[in-house]
Design a protein around this motif. Sequence first.
Motif, PDB file in Angstrom:
ATOM      1  N   GLY A 159       0.903  -1.167  -0.176  1.00 62.42           N
ATOM      2  CA  GLY A 159       0.036   0.042  -0.062  1.00 62.42           C
ATOM      3  C   GLY A 159       0.890   1.277  -0.071  1.00 62.42           C
ATOM      4  N   PHE A 160       2.086   1.063   0.229  1.00 66.94           N
ATOM      5  CA  PHE A 160       3.130   2.428   0.460  1.00 66.94           C
ATOM      6  C   PHE A 160       3.864   2.317  -0.859  1.00 66.94           C
ATOM      7  CE2 PHE A 160       1.755   1.850   4.586  1.00 66.94           C
ATOM      8  CZ  PHE A 160       1.283   2.958   4.970  1.00 66.94           C
ATOM      9  N   GLU A 161       3.726   1.540  -1.894  1.00 70.41           N
ATOM     10  CA  GLU A 161       4.537   1.554  -3.448  1.00 70.41           C
ATOM     11  C   GLU A 161       4.851   2.822  -3.813  1.00 70.41           C
ATOM     12  OE1 GLU A 161       2.705  -2.378  -3.198  1.00 70.41           O
ATOM     13  OE2 GLU A 161       2.018  -0.540  -2.714  1.00 70.41           O
ATOM     14  N   ASP A 162       3.792   3.887  -3.939  1.00 68.87           N
ATOM     15  CA  ASP A 162       3.965   5.169  -4.426  1.00 68.87           C
ATOM     16  C   ASP A 162       5.229   5.876  -3.629  1.00 68.87           C
ATOM     17  OD1 ASP A 162       2.050   4.817  -6.175  1.00 68.87           O
ATOM     18  OD2 ASP A 162       0.577   5.634  -5.092  1.00 68.87           O
ATOM     19  N   HIS A 163       5.296   5.685  -2.417  1.00 66.75           N
ATOM     20  CA  HIS A 163       6.449   6.378  -1.565  1.00 66.75           C
ATOM     21  C   HIS A 163       7.833   5.769  -2.065  1.00 66.75           C
ATOM     22  CE1 HIS A 163       3.821   8.652   1.146  1.00 66.75           C
ATOM     23  NE2 HIS A 163       3.096   7.400   1.259  1.00 66.75           N
ATOM     24  N   ILE A 164       8.070   4.714  -2.518  1.00 68.84           N
ATOM     25  CA  ILE A 164       9.338   3.955  -2.930  1.00 68.84           C
ATOM     26  C   ILE A 164       9.722   4.687  -4.311  1.00 68.84           C
ATOM     27  CG2 ILE A 164      10.496   1.849  -3.622  1.00 68.84           C
ATOM     28  CD1 ILE A 164       8.358   0.597  -2.128  1.00 68.84           C
ATOM     29  N   LYS A 165      10.968   5.346  -4.123  1.00 66.63           N
ATOM     30  CA  LYS A 165      11.516   6.082  -5.168  1.00 66.63           C
ATOM     31  C   LYS A 165      12.598   5.387  -5.920  1.00 66.63           C
ATOM     32  CE  LYS A 165       8.581   9.544  -4.641  1.00 66.63           C
ATOM     33  NZ  LYS A 165       7.613   9.502  -5.479  1.00 66.63           N
ATOM     34  N   LYS A 166      13.253   4.457  -5.195  1.00 69.45           N
ATOM     35  CA  LYS A 166      14.443   3.813  -5.669  1.00 69.45           C
ATOM     36  C   LYS A 166      14.451   2.532  -5.309  1.00 69.45           C
ATOM     37  CE  LYS A 166      19.480   4.143  -6.172  1.00 69.45           C
ATOM     38  NZ  LYS A 166      20.675   4.843  -5.420  1.00 69.45           N
TER      39      LYS A 166
END
Length: 197
Positions: A159-166
């Motif tokens: 649910g927090f995939e959008d926060h992953i930048k790299k």
Amino acid sequence: MPKPQEVTWGMAKHTLFEKGNRAERDEKQMWYVVQVRSGTEEEIKAQCRKVVDQTVLQGCFIPYFIGLKRYLGAWHREKKILFPGYVFMITNDVERLFLELKKVYGLTKLIGVGTDIVPLTEEEINFLKICGKKEMIVDMSVGIIKDGGLIIQQGPLQGFEDHIKKIDRHKRRAYLELTLGEKRCVAQVGLEVTEKS
């Protein structure tokens, strides 16, 4: 609105309202972030628990994450600080906390914007509560990369995939971009990508 008075502490300024107007502050418990020298987080937490009035400081913690590190021919689980250089505090009286923290040696500043000390938002608190749970330890997550997109299949990052930048597949790490009290920061967390298609 009462005229604010400014109090300087370290590099931070805090706006206090004159005595007699305390009813205007929110009595709800709020979460704040204090910047410290990296490597002194546990020492600062111990000082806070020892010298700060515990009726003012309802909680003091350091979020951690579980990562994997390869040595001696195998992967080993390691616990590391999620936000190096920061200690988190919970209070319903930031004015008194601000004054109490003057007793603690080695603090840099409470995180805020300009002269205002800014509490964490509900979204930031929810991230810490969901991902770190009660222990405030973000465990390893497992996912796959499908058609260029990351899908977390297991673990706290669901649910927090959008926060992953790299993603660093070699080190089994993900880098999250988050805000803490209006300050942008990057946090490492453990992520094992088992498949890429």
